[in-house]
Design an enzyme around this catalytic site. Structure first.
Site, mmCIF file in Angstrom:
data_model
loop_
_atom_site.group_PDB
_atom_site.id
_atom_site.type_symbol
_atom_site.label_atom_id
_atom_site.label_comp_id
_atom_site.label_asym_id
_atom_site.label_seq_id
_atom_site.Cartn_x
_atom_site.Cartn_y
_atom_site.Cartn_z
ATOM 1 C CG HIS A 142 87.103 64.338 99.477
ATOM 2 N ND1 HIS A 142 87.614 63.523 100.455
ATOM 3 C CD2 HIS A 142 87.801 65.499 99.556
ATOM 4 C CE1 HIS A 142 88.573 64.180 101.110
ATOM 5 N NE2 HIS A 142 88.705 65.371 100.577
ATOM 6 N NE ARG B 224 92.872 61.131 102.862
ATOM 7 C CZ ARG B 224 92.733 61.579 101.628
ATOM 8 N NH1 ARG B 224 93.557 61.188 100.689
ATOM 9 N NH2 ARG B 224 91.767 62.420 101.334
#
Ligand SMILES: Cc1cc2nc3c(=O)[nH]c(=O)nc-3n(C[C@H](O)[C@H](O)[C@H](O)COP(=O)(O)OP(=O)(O)OC[C@H]3O[C@@H](n4cnc5c(N)ncnc54)[C@H](O)[C@@H]3O)c2cc1C
Ligand code: SF4
Ligand code: SF4
Ligand code: FES
Lengths: 251, 606
Positions: free
Chosen positions: B236, B256
């Protein structure tokens, strides 16, 4: 940096003793890091529960210097340099070993609560403002710290008669759900023992999820129980109109 | 010989995360008897930690969305290596599973008109992730748990399975111990569903918990199943990098999705330059367009602006961050900066409450006032037990697998949010598959006495070596090997060295020892877990060596290109007479009507 000193309970239901360990401190270290260091370095058989290390799963509850806390959230730099840090298992539930207790009673309580039910099988339209409160209750990570600190369970050992704050929060989350159609008031009053809570708010103070257990869950539930069972107008209306829309749970 | 207790069920489900609970609920609903075991307490499985959301094409926010677009995104994200049938079923059935979860009491965040709210995530064309702030996994596991406990399922908490048994070539049961006191337990079962999750604990920097010791991968391998796609490990892009104790802890992609911007130490928004040519057109060209997109997302309005470059797929963002740090553009603690503080503080706290607290309490950083430091962390295992797409049955009759432990669904790279939906869709399908399977079996499962004895012996042995090697030391060495030689970037020499070192270290597993009693003894448990981690680690390294190309999460510096030839195969790993054996097996052929979806340039509308 000088080493931290941890004093940890080692033992089981037959008895035990406190053992002192020295642990090198790192920046931002939490108590659970120190416990893991001890496990990997000195005593691989030291028993402790954890999963997320991020205050999300509610596994690592303990009493740190007497305060019910999540070990993964308790920073070591909260303590003065050289201060001995006492780590004990939570007191309310029977000890298994070291920092691990038997919390299965809580799972039994949960099972006794009538589950969510809705007759509405269609597409749901539910507005954010109607679920804010329910979402607050559903933040609960089942750390059982509130159960640990509640005097009804901790000091008076009334696990036979009182479900404890965690499960009052759970019932509140079901009861205030706009689509739920089960009435759990008789259960709350009788088996749940909501009357035993005398609103000391100790539970709210320790909740790592900042759930307003007493103000937002317990007090409104208490009011509903009063309405349902003691309010003469409500009882009259119930007789005339056949009660509220919520069905009474059969437990 | 040591005593053990005995239980008997039609179906035994191993694992009580989203996949295991879904499977157990479904199987018991079909009228077969079900036992459910998990290593932790109920409700503490990995699923509880999931943050960002569940991907399902409900089209509540972006009306153009539909299963075909979700399917297409999933396949493109997985670089076409996914089992197309799984990706199809997943995209088609996820919306119904989410609605079912809602009808079981899950309380999702809402749109203004009272529907389930959806947010943007990497690689998803439309806003697709149903969520509850950044604690979606908690909502999911609690809902399933509260449904499951009223279904008559027998639940065994803090119980670890160490062995699967077979009667001839069929599954006939499992063996394990209770963590509390170390007592042994035998489960007779006609079918077993593995739902044990991933292998993260083979790596030092990971978002995964202690449970992720590859148990299901190891158990299945030992029972004769094959593991596919093991070379694909998802790093990740955004784990915490500081302080040391929380290194690797996840920073949800939701940051995000809500508009978080990545910058290097020069203040450069570097993601624009890392967008692959093939997908570049799906992303904003500059800050102005990115901003337009974020403003529309905040106000809930429609927009023609394309998504910000930070929402590229995870494999891509992770490599970008790795390279920025390597090129000297990193943040003080060896990451890059992720900034959401330009949005109103209230909105950040409302949409990302647990991130706000996580940084505030663990790193002394207020994310509403300044940037976070983030870097890649081992997060998800794409590879796993090969299963039939419709029933989730492995090549071993009676052995099923669902959730992270299974392979195929995500190909070479999983899109965020596609795991929670995977758990619901294939958990349920595994439940149906196993229930149907046992209905066709009339004989009682038989377990040979010698097999039970040898399972007990394996567990007893570490106590006979009180002065043996500390299992934690072996795990640390494993960590070093995996992060040094089998990390984000790989090459032939490293992989060969890694495999040789794994071979060498493997001999130490039989020398680990433990003191103390059997009561809640994590060191003792680790002695057994090591074996599973080694099987998985070796499978990852060997599969990575065989795949001489770069694809999705698998990046070879010596073979940087994606080779069409390698797109035709999955790597399969299995045991053959005690030797780990690899085979390249052809990927299932996609039917023409689905293939068409990839020929058009425009996203498909369902
Ligand atoms: C921090 C974090 C955030 C994430 N966020 C998202 C997200 O927003 N969206 C998304 O889609 N995905 C997300 N993921 C991924 C997703 O959460 C996991 O892939 C998923 O929850 C795995 O579910 P599972 O049911 O397969 O396994 P788990 O939920 O991990 O459950 C595994 C179960 O198996 C049991 N088990 C394991 N071994 C044994 C054994 N030997 N014996 C008995 N029981 C055993 C465990 O006790 C546990 O109950 C996230 C992951 C992490 C780590
Ligand atoms: S407020 Fe009630 S439930 Fe909470 S600690 Fe006090 S008595 Fe217990
Ligand atoms: S209500 Fe709060 S203190 Fe009580 S169990 Fe839940 S999270 Fe823990
Ligand atoms: S380890 Fe999950 S709350 Fe502490």
């Amino acid at each position: 940096m000088p080493d931290a000193v941890l004093k940890i309970f080692r033992g089981d239901s037959k008895g035990g003793e406190y053992k002192t360990y020295k642990v090198p401190i790192e920046d931002g270290m939490v108590v659970l890091d120190a416990v893991h260091y001890i496990q990997a370095t000195y005593d691989p058989d030291l028993a402790v529960r954890w999963n997320c290390k991020a205050a999300k799963c509610g596994s690592c509850s303990a009493e740190v210097n007497g305060k019910p806390s999540l070990m993964c959230k308790t920073r070591m730099d909260r303590f003065a340099q050289g201060e001995e840090i006492l780590v004990q298992p939570i007191k309310t539930f029977p000890l298994i070993k070291d920092l691990v207790t038997n919390v299965s009673w809580n799972y039994e309580q949960n099972k006794r609560i009538a589950p969510f039910h809705s007759d509405d099988a269609g597409e749901w339209t539910v507005y954010q403002e109607d679920i804010e409160r329910v979402q607050e209750f559903r933040k609960c990570i089942e750390c059982f710290l509130c159960q640990d600190v509640c005097h009804v369970l901790r000091d008076h050992h009334r696990t036979d008669a009182f479900m404890g704050p965690r499960f009052l929060v759970r019932v509140a989350g079901l009861d205030m759900h706009p689509k739920d159609d089960v009435n759990r008031m008789a259960y709350l009053k009788n088996e749940g023992g909501i009357g035993m809570c005398n609103i000391t708010k100790c539970c709210t103070e320790v909740c790592p999820e900042d759930i307003h257990i007493t103000d937002n869950a317990i007090i409104p539930l208490k009011e509903r129980v009063v309405d349902e069972f003691y309010d003469p107008v409500a009882i009259f209306l119930k007789k005339v109109f056949g009660g509220k829309s919520k069905k009474t749970a059969s437990s | 010989m040591e005593n053990y207790e005995v239980h008997e069920f039609d179906v035994l489900v191993i694992g009580a995360g989203g996949a295991g609970l879904s499977a157990a609920i479904e199987a018991s609903g079909m009228g077969v008897s079900v036992g459910l075991v998990c290593k932790s307490l109920l409700g503490k499985a990995h699923t509880v930690m999931a943050e960002g959301g569940i991907a399902a094409a409900l089209a509540n926010v972006d009306p153009k969305d539909g299963w075909k677009t979700h399917f297409r995104d999933t396949m493109i994200g997985g670089k076409m290596l996914n089992n197309w049938r799984m990706a199809q079923l997943h995209a088609q059935e996820a919306p119904d599973r989410v609605k079912q979860l809602e009808h079981w009491g899950a309380v999702f965040d809402r749109t203004k008109d009272g529907k389930i709210l959806q947010r943007a995530f990497g690689g998803h064309t439309y806003k697709r992730l149903c969520h509850v702030g950044d604690r979606t996994g908690l909502e999911m596991i609690r809902t399933l748990q509260d449904k499951g406990i009223h279904q008559g399922i027998a639940i065994f908490m803090e119980c670890a399975i160490t062995k699967l048994f077979k009667d001839g070539d069929r599954i006939s049961g499992a063996f394990g111990y209770f963590r509390e006191d170390g007592r042994y337990v035998l489960f007779k079962a006609k079918a077993v569903i593995l739902a044990t999750g991933g292998i993260g604990k083979a790596y030092p920097i990971t978002s995964n918990s202690w449970e992720y010791t590859a148990d299901g991968h190891g158990l299945a391998y030992d029972a004769g199943a094959d593991l596919i796609d093991m070379e694909f490990i998802q790093f990740h892009p955004t784990g915490m990098v500081w302080p040391p104790g929380v290194r690797g802890l996840l920073v949800t992609e939701g940051v995000r999705g809500e508009g978080g911007i990545l910058r290097n130490n020069k203040g450069e928004r570097f993601m624009y330059k890392y967008l692959p040519e093939a997908t570049k057109n799906d992303y904003a060209a500059d800050d102005k367009e990115s901003e337009e997109w974020v403003n529309a997302a905040v106000s809930g309005a429609q927009t023609t602006a394309r998504r910000p470059p930070e929402l590229s797929t995870r494999d891509n963002v992770a490599r970008a961050i790795y390279n920025e740090v390597k090129n000297g553009n990193g943040s003080p603690h060896g990451g890059v900066f992720l900034d959401i503080s330009y949005l109103p503080a209230d909105r950040v706290k409302k949409k990302l409450p647990s991130m706000y607290h996580q940084f505030k309490e663990l790193a002394d950083v207020d994310i509403t006032a300044g940037p976070m430091e983030v870097g890649p962390t081992m997060h998800y295992t794409m590879g796993g037990v090969r299963v039939d797409a419709d029933t989730q049955e492995s090549r071993v009759p009676g052995l099923f697998a669902a959730g992270e432990v299974s392979g195929g669904m995500h190909g070479s790279n999983r899109l965020g949010g596609n795991s929670l939906s995977d758990l619901l869709v294939f958990g349920k399908r595994a439940g149906t598959g196993a229930a149907n399977y046992v209905k066709g079996i009339n004989t009682k499962p038989d377990i040979p006495k010698e097999a039970i004895e040898s399972a007990i012996k394996e567990m007893e042995e570490p106590f006979s070596r009180a002065d043996g090697i500390n299992p934690y030391d072996v795990q640390k060495k494993l960590h070093t090997i995996m992060s040094t030689y089998v990390g984000i970037y790989r090459d032939e020499k490293d992989l060969e060295t890694g495999i040789a070192k794994l071979e060498e270290l493997k001999s130490q597993i039989s020398k680990v020892g433990i003191k103390g009693s059997k009561a809640f003894n994590p060191g003792w448990h680790l002695c057994r877990d090591l074996r599973n981690m080694f099987i998985a680690s070796e499978a990852v390294a060997r599969s990575a060596l065989l795949r001489k190309e770069s694809r999705g999460a698998h990046s070879r510096t010596d073979y940087p290109n994606t080779e069409p030839e390698f797109g035709k195969y999955n790597t399969s790993v299995f045991d053959k007479g005690g030797v780990m054996t690899l085979e390249q097996t052809p990927i299932p052929e996609m039917p023409a009507d689905l293939k068409e979806l990839f020929e058009k340039k425009e996203p498909a509308h369902a």
